[in-house]
Design a protein around this motif. Structure first.
Motif, PDB file in Angstrom:
ATOM      1  N   UNK A  11     -50.012 -14.493 -29.389  1.00 56.65           N
ATOM      2  CA  UNK A  11     -49.051 -13.285 -30.337  1.00 56.65           C
ATOM      3  C   UNK A  11     -48.905 -11.991 -29.759  1.00 56.65           C
ATOM      4  N   UNK A  12     -48.129 -10.782 -30.293  1.00 54.36           N
ATOM      5  CA  UNK A  12     -47.964  -9.786 -29.734  1.00 54.36           C
ATOM      6  C   UNK A  12     -47.934  -8.818 -31.142  1.00 54.36           C
ATOM      7  N   UNK A  13     -48.754  -7.690 -31.255  1.00 51.03           N
ATOM      8  CA  UNK A  13     -48.759  -6.967 -32.404  1.00 51.03           C
ATOM      9  C   UNK A  13     -48.292  -5.613 -32.118  1.00 51.03           C
ATOM     10  N   UNK A  14     -47.406  -4.644 -32.592  1.00 48.62           N
ATOM     11  CA  UNK A  14     -47.208  -3.559 -31.860  1.00 48.62           C
ATOM     12  C   UNK A  14     -47.181  -2.488 -33.156  1.00 48.62           C
ATOM     13  N   UNK A  15     -47.609  -1.261 -32.902  1.00 49.26           N
ATOM     14  CA  UNK A  15     -47.409  -0.293 -34.316  1.00 49.26           C
ATOM     15  C   UNK A  15     -47.625   1.327 -33.739  1.00 49.26           C
ATOM     16  N   UNK A  16     -47.354   2.106 -34.732  1.00 50.74           N
ATOM     17  CA  UNK A  16     -47.474   3.346 -34.412  1.00 50.74           C
ATOM     18  C   UNK A  16     -48.766   4.052 -35.079  1.00 50.74           C
ATOM     19  N   UNK A  17     -49.718   4.559 -34.481  1.00 46.34           N
ATOM     20  CA  UNK A  17     -50.787   5.250 -34.794  1.00 46.34           C
ATOM     21  C   UNK A  17     -50.468   6.669 -35.534  1.00 46.34           C
ATOM     22  N   UNK A  18     -50.687   7.040 -36.790  1.00 46.26           N
ATOM     23  CA  UNK A  18     -50.483   8.309 -37.252  1.00 46.26           C
ATOM     24  C   UNK A  18     -51.685   8.492 -38.267  1.00 46.26           C
ATOM     25  N   UNK A  19     -52.330   9.641 -37.833  1.00 42.68           N
ATOM     26  CA  UNK A  19     -53.636   9.987 -38.877  1.00 42.68           C
ATOM     27  C   UNK A  19     -54.382   8.946 -39.164  1.00 42.68           C
ATOM     28  N   UNK A  25     -44.941  -1.084 -37.942  1.00 46.05           N
ATOM     29  CA  UNK A  25     -45.486  -2.335 -37.262  1.00 46.05           C
ATOM     30  C   UNK A  25     -44.762  -3.410 -37.164  1.00 46.05           C
ATOM     31  N   UNK A  26     -44.903  -3.997 -35.791  1.00 42.55           N
ATOM     32  CA  UNK A  26     -44.214  -5.500 -35.672  1.00 42.55           C
ATOM     33  C   UNK A  26     -45.193  -6.443 -35.240  1.00 42.55           C
ATOM     34  N   UNK A  27     -44.790  -7.675 -35.659  1.00 38.68           N
ATOM     35  CA  UNK A  27     -45.919  -8.707 -34.800  1.00 38.68           C
ATOM     36  C   UNK A  27     -44.707 -10.183 -34.820  1.00 38.68           C
ATOM     37  N   UNK A  28     -45.300 -10.756 -33.738  1.00 40.41           N
ATOM     38  CA  UNK A  28     -44.446 -12.095 -33.444  1.00 40.41           C
ATOM     39  C   UNK A  28     -45.180 -12.833 -32.591  1.00 40.41           C
ATOM     40  N   UNK A  29     -45.029 -14.151 -32.529  1.00 42.06           N
ATOM     41  CA  UNK A  29     -45.742 -14.911 -31.500  1.00 42.06           C
ATOM     42  C   UNK A  29     -44.934 -14.602 -29.976  1.00 42.06           C
ATOM     43  N   UNK A  30     -45.725 -14.791 -29.035  1.00 41.02           N
ATOM     44  CA  UNK A  30     -45.537 -14.666 -27.732  1.00 41.02           C
ATOM     45  C   UNK A  30     -44.687 -15.919 -27.185  1.00 41.02           C
ATOM     46  N   UNK A  31     -43.467 -15.343 -26.834  1.00 40.39           N
ATOM     47  CA  UNK A  31     -42.594 -16.488 -26.256  1.00 40.39           C
ATOM     48  C   UNK A  31     -42.333 -16.657 -24.649  1.00 40.39           C
ATOM     49  N   UNK A  32     -42.147 -17.803 -24.454  1.00 45.31           N
ATOM     50  CA  UNK A  32     -41.997 -18.397 -22.916  1.00 45.31           C
ATOM     51  C   UNK A  32     -43.165 -17.728 -21.992  1.00 45.31           C
ATOM     52  N   UNK A  37     -41.241 -12.273 -16.409  1.00 40.82           N
ATOM     53  CA  UNK A  37     -40.182 -11.408 -16.908  1.00 40.82           C
ATOM     54  C   UNK A  37     -39.930 -11.723 -18.218  1.00 40.82           C
ATOM     55  N   UNK A  38     -39.918 -13.021 -18.972  1.00 43.03           N
ATOM     56  CA  UNK A  38     -39.696 -12.952 -20.233  1.00 43.03           C
ATOM     57  C   UNK A  38     -40.943 -12.179 -21.193  1.00 43.03           C
ATOM     58  N   UNK A  39     -41.827 -12.336 -20.975  1.00 46.23           N
ATOM     59  CA  UNK A  39     -42.914 -11.929 -21.675  1.00 46.23           C
ATOM     60  C   UNK A  39     -43.043 -10.510 -21.641  1.00 46.23           C
ATOM     61  N   UNK A  40     -42.736  -9.829 -20.561  1.00 44.40           N
ATOM     62  CA  UNK A  40     -42.599  -8.375 -20.280  1.00 44.40           C
ATOM     63  C   UNK A  40     -41.358  -7.958 -21.119  1.00 44.40           C
ATOM     64  N   UNK A  41     -40.140  -8.600 -20.975  1.00 46.06           N
ATOM     65  CA  UNK A  41     -38.991  -8.075 -21.716  1.00 46.06           C
ATOM     66  C   UNK A  41     -39.374  -8.168 -22.895  1.00 46.06           C
ATOM     67  N   UNK A  42     -40.323  -9.175 -23.507  1.00 47.68           N
ATOM     68  CA  UNK A  42     -40.461  -9.166 -25.289  1.00 47.68           C
ATOM     69  C   UNK A  42     -41.491  -7.961 -25.319  1.00 47.68           C
ATOM     70  N   UNK A  43     -42.324  -7.733 -24.687  1.00 45.48           N
ATOM     71  CA  UNK A  43     -43.208  -6.510 -24.970  1.00 45.48           C
ATOM     72  C   UNK A  43     -42.356  -5.349 -24.773  1.00 45.48           C
ATOM     73  N   UNK A  44     -41.458  -4.827 -23.975  1.00 46.95           N
ATOM     74  CA  UNK A  44     -40.638  -3.665 -23.702  1.00 46.95           C
ATOM     75  C   UNK A  44     -39.672  -3.737 -24.995  1.00 46.95           C
ATOM     76  N   UNK A  45     -38.989  -4.867 -25.421  1.00 43.94           N
ATOM     77  CA  UNK A  45     -38.226  -4.793 -26.634  1.00 43.94           C
ATOM     78  C   UNK A  45     -38.740  -4.446 -27.954  1.00 43.94           C
TER      79      UNK A  45
END
Length: 285
Positions: A11-19, A25-32, A37-45
């Motif tokens: 999985x991948x989990x992304x969020x912004x830290x503030x104080x 926050x967004x999280x999802x299963x890592x695809x392909x 290229x596909x995994x990097x594209x998912x991270x970037x998106x």
């Protein structure tokens, strides 16, 4: 504000830290996972929408050995396409902000030390128990990552006929009982006797992992994270019973073992990599 990313094998989990809190926050299963290229594209998106905020930088934790200085990751666990990825260069080119990369369990330890239960300790170890077993080491309020960001791989130490991780992670349940840690946890909560016995056996093996940490680093505290830490009540006693043969009982008596309370602590630790004051304290940087 900093972006924190926790990239796992599934999985991948992304969020912004503030104080000291995670927002957006967004999280999802890592695809392909077989396609770089596909995994990097998912991270970037996942990152792109967060760049609408005023972001100072990006910190990312990955389950692998990391060339921290250059932000290159090698042989990422359970992502077969990530053999050698110049992640720092790729993300800095894409987003034009500083990017810092480190091991995921190191980020967990940093997060606990800076924002969580580890704030009161100068010397602590964060142990993440999930599919595998990893540790992040804080010594004198500084992350100790080792020369190759490989310090703390307690799970890979030889143990019985395999290694510690084989017996003291989720692998234990699939290998010996043809079940999952999650199912064993659910069953134990209902009082299921066989499942309770499985966790008791697991605790004895995990006790060996704790002893390895104590002999190696002698911390004030160990903070447990990862999915299996939720079941601590079911393996705590057998773990503690395994300490009876520990050669230095004074160390056991002074040790504090806690279970992480913040599910976003690894994200917070990843975001903290951007903080130059903290980054300047890590030996690997």
């Amino acid at each position: 504000m900093n972006i924190g990313i926790d990239l796992g094998g599934t999985k991948i989990q992304v969020g912004i830290e503030k104080n000291g809190e995670i927002i957006s926050q967004t999280k999802a299963l890592l695809e392909e996972k077989d396609s770089l290229p596909s995994t990097l594209k998912q991270v970037i998106n996942f990152i792109k929408p967060l760049m609408d905020h005023k972001v100072d930088g990006i910190g990312i934790g990955v389950p692998s050995v990391v060339d921290v200085k250059n932000g290159i990751v090698y042989n990422v666990t359970n992502i077969p396409s990530w053999k050698k990825v110049e992640l720092k260069a790729i993300l800095e080119k894409e987003f034009d902000v500083p990017v810092f990369v480190n091991n995921d369990v190191n980020c967990f330890a940093i997060g606990e030390h800076r924002f969580g239960l580890g704030k009161q300790f100068s010397n602590m170890v964060g142990m993440s128990i999930g599919t595998g077993l990893g540790s992040g080491i804080i010594i004198d309020n500084k992350l100790y990552a080792g020369v190759n960001c490989g310090a703390g791989e307690i799970g890979l130490l030889p143990y019985k006929d395999k290694n510690i991780e084989y017996y003291a992670s989720g692998n234990f349940f699939s290998s010996f009982y043809d079940t999952t840690a999650l199912d064993a946890y659910k069953a134990a909560k209902t009082g299921n006797t066989p499942s309770l016995a499985q966790w008791e056996e697991f605790g004895r093996h995990f006790g060996a992992a704790v002893q390895a940490v104590l002999y190696t680093y002698d911390p004030e505290a160990i903070i447990l994270g990862g999915s299996l830490a939720k079941a601590f009540q079911f393996f705590k006693k057998s773990m503690e019973d395994s300490f009876q043969d520990f050669i230095y009982p004074e160390i056991i008596n002074k040790l504090t073992i806690l279970v992480s309370k913040n599910e976003n602590i690894a994200l917070l630790g990843a975001a903290a990599l951007v903080d130059q004051a903290l980054v300047g304290q890590t030996n690997a940087l």
